[in-house]
Design a protein around this motif. Structure first.
Motif, PDB file in Angstrom:
ATOM      1  N   UNK A  66      41.495  -2.279  29.423  1.00  0.00           N
ATOM      2  CA  UNK A  66      42.521  -1.700  30.287  1.00  0.00           C
ATOM      3  C   UNK A  66      43.890  -1.806  29.613  1.00  0.00           C
ATOM      4  N   UNK A  67      44.185  -2.985  29.049  1.00  0.00           N
ATOM      5  CA  UNK A  67      45.472  -3.211  28.387  1.00  0.00           C
ATOM      6  C   UNK A  67      45.635  -2.316  27.167  1.00  0.00           C
ATOM      7  N   UNK A  68      44.565  -2.146  26.404  1.00  0.00           N
ATOM      8  CA  UNK A  68      44.635  -1.317  25.206  1.00  0.00           C
ATOM      9  C   UNK A  68      44.842   0.152  25.557  1.00  0.00           C
ATOM     10  N   UNK A  69      44.210   0.616  26.632  1.00  0.00           N
ATOM     11  CA  UNK A  69      44.396   2.007  27.049  1.00  0.00           C
ATOM     12  C   UNK A  69      45.822   2.261  27.522  1.00  0.00           C
ATOM     13  N   UNK A  70      46.438   1.223  28.068  1.00  0.00           N
ATOM     14  CA  UNK A  70      47.827   1.338  28.507  1.00  0.00           C
ATOM     15  C   UNK A  70      48.804   1.154  27.348  1.00  0.00           C
ATOM     16  N   UNK A  71      48.260   0.855  26.162  1.00  0.00           N
ATOM     17  CA  UNK A  71      49.061   0.636  24.956  1.00  0.00           C
ATOM     18  C   UNK A  71      50.061  -0.503  25.148  1.00  0.00           C
ATOM     19  N   UNK A  72      49.584  -1.573  25.789  1.00  0.00           N
ATOM     20  CA  UNK A  72      50.417  -2.758  25.939  1.00  0.00           C
ATOM     21  C   UNK A  72      50.513  -3.478  24.596  1.00  0.00           C
ATOM     22  N   UNK A  73      51.609  -4.174  24.387  1.00  0.00           N
ATOM     23  CA  UNK A  73      51.800  -4.927  23.151  1.00  0.00           C
ATOM     24  C   UNK A  73      51.237  -6.336  23.320  1.00  0.00           C
ATOM     25  N   UNK A  74      50.338  -6.721  22.418  1.00  0.00           N
ATOM     26  CA  UNK A  74      49.760  -8.061  22.480  1.00  0.00           C
ATOM     27  C   UNK A  74      50.780  -9.078  21.988  1.00  0.00           C
ATOM     28  N   UNK A  75      51.072 -10.077  22.827  1.00  0.00           N
ATOM     29  CA  UNK A  75      52.051 -11.094  22.484  1.00  0.00           C
ATOM     30  C   UNK A  75      51.400 -12.312  21.829  1.00  0.00           C
ATOM     31  N   UNK A  76      50.475 -12.947  22.526  1.00  0.00           N
ATOM     32  CA  UNK A  76      49.804 -14.127  21.981  1.00  0.00           C
ATOM     33  C   UNK A  76      48.600 -14.482  22.845  1.00  0.00           C
ATOM     34  N   UNK A  77      47.767 -15.381  22.329  1.00  0.00           N
ATOM     35  CA  UNK A  77      46.616 -15.885  23.072  1.00  0.00           C
ATOM     36  C   UNK A  77      46.914 -17.281  23.598  1.00  0.00           C
ATOM     37  N   UNK A  78      46.328 -17.585  24.736  1.00  0.00           N
ATOM     38  CA  UNK A  78      46.515 -18.877  25.398  1.00  0.00           C
ATOM     39  C   UNK A  78      45.126 -19.392  25.750  1.00  0.00           C
ATOM     40  N   UNK A  79      44.749 -20.538  25.188  1.00  0.00           N
ATOM     41  CA  UNK A  79      43.398 -21.053  25.415  1.00  0.00           C
ATOM     42  C   UNK A  79      43.382 -22.140  26.475  1.00  0.00           C
ATOM     43  N   UNK A  80      42.371 -22.082  27.329  1.00  0.00           N
ATOM     44  CA  UNK A  80      42.131 -23.139  28.315  1.00  0.00           C
ATOM     45  C   UNK A  80      41.076 -24.070  27.734  1.00  0.00           C
ATOM     46  N   UNK A  81      41.367 -25.367  27.750  1.00  0.00           N
ATOM     47  CA  UNK A  81      40.477 -26.342  27.129  1.00  0.00           C
ATOM     48  C   UNK A  81      40.131 -27.451  28.118  1.00  0.00           C
ATOM     49  N   UNK A  82      38.991 -28.080  27.893  1.00  0.00           N
ATOM     50  CA  UNK A  82      38.556 -29.144  28.801  1.00  0.00           C
ATOM     51  C   UNK A  82      37.972 -30.310  28.015  1.00  0.00           C
ATOM     52  N   UNK A  83      38.322 -31.510  28.453  1.00  0.00           N
ATOM     53  CA  UNK A  83      37.788 -32.734  27.859  1.00  0.00           C
ATOM     54  C   UNK A  83      37.027 -33.515  28.921  1.00  0.00           C
ATOM     55  N   UNK A  84      35.809 -33.901  28.609  1.00  0.00           N
ATOM     56  CA  UNK A  84      35.068 -34.827  29.463  1.00  0.00           C
ATOM     57  C   UNK A  84      35.535 -36.227  29.089  1.00  0.00           C
ATOM     58  N   UNK A  85      36.216 -36.888  30.020  1.00  0.00           N
ATOM     59  CA  UNK A  85      36.908 -38.142  29.716  1.00  0.00           C
ATOM     60  C   UNK A  85      35.971 -39.208  29.156  1.00  0.00           C
ATOM     61  N   UNK A  86      34.757 -39.277  29.662  1.00  0.00           N
ATOM     62  CA  UNK A  86      33.818 -40.303  29.200  1.00  0.00           C
ATOM     63  C   UNK A  86      33.434 -40.116  27.736  1.00  0.00           C
ATOM     64  N   UNK A  87      33.658 -38.914  27.206  1.00  0.00           N
ATOM     65  CA  UNK A  87      33.302 -38.634  25.818  1.00  0.00           C
ATOM     66  C   UNK A  87      34.434 -38.937  24.843  1.00  0.00           C
ATOM     67  N   UNK A  88      35.608 -39.290  25.365  1.00  0.00           N
ATOM     68  CA  UNK A  88      36.736 -39.615  24.489  1.00  0.00           C
ATOM     69  C   UNK A  88      36.428 -40.899  23.713  1.00  0.00           C
ATOM     70  N   UNK A  89      36.757 -40.899  22.440  1.00  0.00           N
ATOM     71  CA  UNK A  89      36.457 -42.021  21.545  1.00  0.00           C
ATOM     72  C   UNK A  89      37.519 -43.112  21.693  1.00  0.00           C
ATOM     73  N   UNK A  90      37.155 -44.229  22.324  1.00  0.00           N
ATOM     74  CA  UNK A  90      38.112 -45.319  22.536  1.00  0.00           C
ATOM     75  C   UNK A  90      38.616 -45.901  21.219  1.00  0.00           C
ATOM     76  N   UNK A  91      37.756 -45.940  20.209  1.00  0.00           N
ATOM     77  CA  UNK A  91      38.175 -46.474  18.908  1.00  0.00           C
ATOM     78  C   UNK A  91      39.284 -45.614  18.318  1.00  0.00           C
ATOM     79  N   UNK A  92      39.144 -44.296  18.454  1.00  0.00           N
ATOM     80  CA  UNK A  92      40.169 -43.382  17.948  1.00  0.00           C
ATOM     81  C   UNK A  92      41.465 -43.547  18.736  1.00  0.00           C
ATOM     82  N   UNK A  93      41.351 -43.665  20.053  1.00  0.00           N
ATOM     83  CA  UNK A  93      42.535 -43.818  20.894  1.00  0.00           C
ATOM     84  C   UNK A  93      43.292 -45.093  20.535  1.00  0.00           C
ATOM     85  N   UNK A  94      42.578 -46.168  20.343  1.00  0.00           N
ATOM     86  CA  UNK A  94      43.228 -47.434  19.995  1.00  0.00           C
ATOM     87  C   UNK A  94      43.843 -47.378  18.597  1.00  0.00           C
ATOM     88  N   UNK A  95      43.221 -46.613  17.716  1.00  0.00           N
ATOM     89  CA  UNK A  95      43.793 -46.421  16.376  1.00  0.00           C
ATOM     90  C   UNK A  95      45.119 -45.680  16.480  1.00  0.00           C
TER      91      UNK A  95
END
Length: 280
Positions: A66-95
């Motif tokens: 739809x945007x391309x047909x309207x010839x809109x100008x692409x500005x930038x991409x914005x990514x949504x990200x998710x972290x499962x807290x239990x998977x965070x590396x405590x050793x890395x965090x403490x480092x």
């Protein structure tokens, strides 16, 4: 309901407005999107904005077409990200708590709950303005002036929703200047999801590990003080590579990509003036 559109404008004249259009999958390619756009452009033009932003999602490819047909100008991409807290590396965090390594000045960390300390509003305004002005030339940049009153109003609005906010600040020990910060928010009614807000470091002290230190402090604080939290959600523009690398090291994974498009009001009026039964 086959489709809906919403518009948004700001009191600051330099900021562009935005239009969001949603059409039910069963009713696309029937001209509904274009009709909604025509009405939206007519309404938003009354506010005096000269440019309009649009947003499309990787989860709905029809939006980009739809945007391309309207010839809109692409500005930038914005990514949504998710972290499962239990998977965070405590050793890395403490480092990362040992950062910044080889710092030329002593620092101190502070935790603010919900409200900024009264004697720190001026420092916060100065920090935000320096970080913002350093991004001049980046996609989507607009001139903006931060004030203490704007921060007070934002915090007041946040408190009215019942949401909780926590900010971790890294400051210079000798001057008190804010060198970096990160903040999160969450709803007491849904504490399993924590939203990562703003994370930034002054341009003059980047590449010293302050961003890693802030992220580590925040994650460890969440683990200790918000035991109900399961996920942290974050959003980042694609040109902020340092914070994207930090998030990737922490285990954040992309769940969706939003593309931001832009077009001037006069050009939008011209584009939407075609045949009523357009396939757009």
């Amino acid at each position: 309901m086959t489709g809906i559109a919403s518009i948004r404008t700001y009191k600051t004249e330099s900021l562009p407005g935005s239009i969001r259009i949603f059409v039910h999958p069963d009713h696309r390619r029937k001209g509904i999107g274009k009709e909604l756009l025509k009405h939206s452009v007519a309404e938003i033009s009354k506010t005096g904005v000269s440019e309009v932003l649009f947003y499309t999602s990787s989860s709905a490819p029809a939006g980009s077409l739809f945007a391309e047909k309207l010839e809109l100008k692409k500005e930038y991409d914005y990514s949504s990200n998710r972290l499962t807290i239990s998977e965070a590396d405590d050793a890395l965090l403490n480092e990362w708590l040992d950062y910044p390594l080889g710092a030329e000045q002593e620092i101190f960390m502070a935790v603010w709950h919900n409200l900024t300390p009264e004697d720190r509003y001026g420092d916060l305004v100065c920090f935000y303005q320096k970080v913002h002005d350093a991004e001049k030339g980046q996609p989507g940049f607009v001139e903006y002036t931060y004030t203490e009153e704007k921060f007070r109003q934002r915090e007041k609005a946040m408190n009215k929703t019942g949401s909780q906010c926590l900010t971790i600040i890294c400051s210079a020990a000798d001057t008190g200047e804010i060198l970096g910060m990160t903040d999160i928010s969450w709803s007491p009614s849904r504490p399993e999801v924590v939203f990562q807000g703003y994370t930034a470091v002054l341009p003059s002290v980047r590449r010293k590990g302050i961003g890693k230190r802030l992220k580590a402090e925040m994650l460890l604080h969440v683990k200790k003080n918000i035991p109900e939290a399961v996920f942290i959600r974050s959003g980042n523009t694609n040109y902020r590579e340092p914070i994207l690398r930090i998030n990737e090291q922490l285990g954040f994974r992309c769940t969706n990509t939003v593309t931001v498009w832009k077009k001037g009001i006069s050009a939008l009026k011209a584009v939407t003036g075609g045949k009523k039964n357009s396939s757009i």
